[in-house]
Structures are given as C-alpha cells and as structure tokens.
Scaffold this motif. Structure first.
Motif, short mmCIF file in Angstrom:
data_model
loop_
_atom_site.label_atom_id
_atom_site.label_comp_id
_atom_site.label_asym_id
_atom_site.label_seq_id
_atom_site.Cartn_x
_atom_site.Cartn_y
_atom_site.Cartn_z
N ARG A 181 -43.80 57.78 3.20
CA ARG A 181 -42.91 58.65 2.41
C ARG A 181 -43.38 60.10 2.41
N ARG A 215 -47.90 58.51 -1.39
CA ARG A 215 -46.55 59.05 -1.20
C ARG A 215 -46.57 60.57 -1.19
N SER A 233 -40.09 60.92 -1.35
CA SER A 233 -40.30 61.55 -0.03
C SER A 233 -41.19 62.80 -0.12
N PHE A 253 -37.07 57.08 4.83
CA PHE A 253 -37.17 57.69 3.51
C PHE A 253 -37.41 59.20 3.55
N GLY A 265 -40.42 55.93 7.55
CA GLY A 265 -40.06 55.05 6.46
C GLY A 265 -40.72 53.71 6.60
#
Length: 337
Positions: free
Chosen positions: A35, A77, A172, A312, A326
C-alpha cells in the motif's frame, strides 16, 4: 483505520477513450499486500506485509531485492524518503519508526509510539528536512501528528480536535499532500474533513467537505494537490465497492471549499489518486480495488480504463508510465503517447 479487502485475482479489461492503454505488465509477484510506493534510482520501492521492504528495477525486473525489516511480522502501509534514507512505520501498536539507509539498506528503529491507539495512516516528506505522519487519535480526540525535523522525530503540538469516530484510512499512504506553503490532511469516518497546515506559521485550518461520511467506512481515502490552489480527493465506502455517490471532489481554493464531481458517474470506491506531473491537475489517474480510472478534465468526468482488480496504490513514473501495486504484485501500465 483497519480494513479488510476481498482477494480477487486479476483480469484485464481495457476500454478505449481519449487516453488509451497500450499495455499492463506485471514486474513483481510475491505473497504480500503493498500500500506504499516510492521511486528512486530507476527502481520501484515498496513496503508491505510480513515486514517486507524492497525494490524492483524498472529496467531489470528479473532481479528484485527484498529485506525483512523485523523478525515480527509487521504490516507496513507507509513509505517515504529523503536523499539519504527511506522511512517506514508499521500499523498498530507499538508503532516502530524505521529508517533504512539507501547505501547499504541497513535499517534501524529510531522512534517508537507505544500508546495503545497508535495506528499511523500516512507518512509524507515536504522537503529533505521536514516530514509528517499522523495516527488515529487517542481518547482525547486530539489530532495526533508526528513531525520529522532536522533528523529527529517528535510530536507536533496543535489545537485540532477530531470528531467522535473521525479518523483516517491507511489505504495507500496518500491522505497527506503538500506544496511549499501548505500540508493537507484528509480524514474520514463519522466526519470527512480537510486539515490544512500553514508551513509559515504552523497553524491549522479545518474545512468541512460534502464528501460521503457518517459511517466508519466512509470518507476521503486519498488526496493530491498540484499547487496551492487545485486539489482532488477520492474515496467512498470500502464495504460498498460499487457505490459512487459523493466520492470524488475537487478544490480550486486550497481546500477551503470542495465541489463534488462525477457523483453517480464514476467507477466507485477509490483508494489512491495521482495528478499527472506537469498537467497542473488536468490529467489524473485513480485506482481502487475494482478499477483503474482516468480524467482529462480536472476530475470533472472519468473513464474506467482497466478492470484490473486488487490494486491499492499507484504512482507516475513518467508521462506515459504508471506503477500500480496491491495484492501480491507490482505492475507497470504504459499509456499510448
């Protein structure tokens, strides 16, 4: 804000309009969820699940490099960089702030947030000496913002209070955006607002938006600004992938007011938006779990250009190439010139 995404394998379905897709090539496969992306030294760098961090060489994708940042299976992330290093923070508590040296890829933890509510949603460098990252709030609902300044991490004191149930989405690494003068932060959930930090005086302004909000899964997931004035926000409801009402908005006055665009006429839930470099906001790419979409009129209208699923996050490599990442892979899309 934690989310569970369905695992859908990939099928290609490309439709033509003013911007046509020439090809989509997978350059990396692994058992990983990605992400966050960064571009450096002709390579695509990523952080993801199971403490994985690494790169794929755009020119030589057959020889990727991957390292494990921690023996614990942490989920990353966030990812950002300056000239000397990469920076990544795992979601959840304790939140470890990692620095990875670009020369030898050796990593170290330089700061740790041990509060139970720690959940860092995005990490963003404004310039070589200044970066921001923000977490879900503590019980006092105060905006929890960490600042990296002159080589050190610390917490930025501020007077912003979030509403009950207002947080952010670690979808993201793109719910922070900046120019030389401002930093924008997007929230979601029970309220979906824009927080604008003036870098000259370090004062915040808070702006309401007409974005879908009111439920924990609603709101802005990603923002991008081309300059001090034009910006775009995308999102929706991850529990209702096809819902496409009040999930795209643009601003022409630096985030003070927002205009809903293409409500009911877009491909639905979206996790990442990126303005094409040099287009001043006219050309924009977005990606969601179920689609890749494109606008060539400042976000007013959209066309789905691919039915690829499971991506993503995206990033422009140059004016004709975009990287997507992703579930289990990284791919590069080539647009027709």
């Amino acid at each position: 804000m934690k989310k569970i995404f369905s695992i859908l394998f990939l099928s290609v379905g490309i439709c033509a309009f003013s911007q046509q897709v020439e090809s989509m090539e997978t350059i990396f496969n692994d058992k990983i969820s990605i992400r966050a992306l960064e571009l450096y030294d002709h390579k695509i760098w990523y952080s993801g699940t199971d403490s994985k961090f690494g790169f794929v060489d755009i020119q030589d994708p057959k020889n990727p490099k991957q390292i494990i940042l921690s023996e614990d299976k942490l989920e990353f992330r966030t990812l950002a960089q300056d000239k000397a290093a990469f920076y990544a923070i795992n979601i959840g508590s304790p939140a470890h702030f990692f620095t990875i040296d670009k020369k030898d890829l050796k990593s170290q933890v330089v700061f740790t947030d041990t509060t139970k509510t720690a959940f860092y949603d995005a990490l963003h460098f404004v310039n070589e000496k200044l970066a921001y990252t923000f977490s879900d709030a503590d019980k006092d609902h105060g905006l929890k913002l960490a600042i990296y300044r002159d080589g050190k991490w610390g917490m930025l004191k501020n007077a912003v209070t979030l509403h009950e149930g207002e947080a952010a989405f670690a979808a993201s690494n793109t719910n922070i955006s900046s120019t030389k003068n401002f930093v924008w932060i997007a929230t979601g959930g029970k309220a979906s607002r824009i927080l604008r930090l003036n870098l000259k005086n370090e004062k915040f302004e808070v702006f309401n938006t007409p974005f879908i909000q009111g439920e924990s899964s609603n709101g802005i997931y990603s923002i991008d600004f081309s300059d001090d004035h034009f910006g775009i926000a995308v999102g929706g409801d991850y529990t209702k992938q096809e819902a496409n009402v009040n999930n795209i908005a643009t601003t022409n006055n630096g985030g003070k007011t927002w205009q809903i665009q293409a409500s009911g006429q877009n491909a639905g839930y979206t996790t990442c938006v990126k303005i094409k470099p040099g287009s001043k906001g006219k050309e924009i790419i977005t990606v969601g779990d179920q689609h890749i979409s494109y606008s060539s009129d400042f976000g007013k209208t959209w066309k789905k250009i691919s039915d690829e699923k499971g991506f993503f996050v995206c990033q422009w490599i140059d004016k004709n190439h975009i990287v997507f990442a992703g579930k289990n892979r990284i791919a590069v899309m080539t647009l027709k010139g």
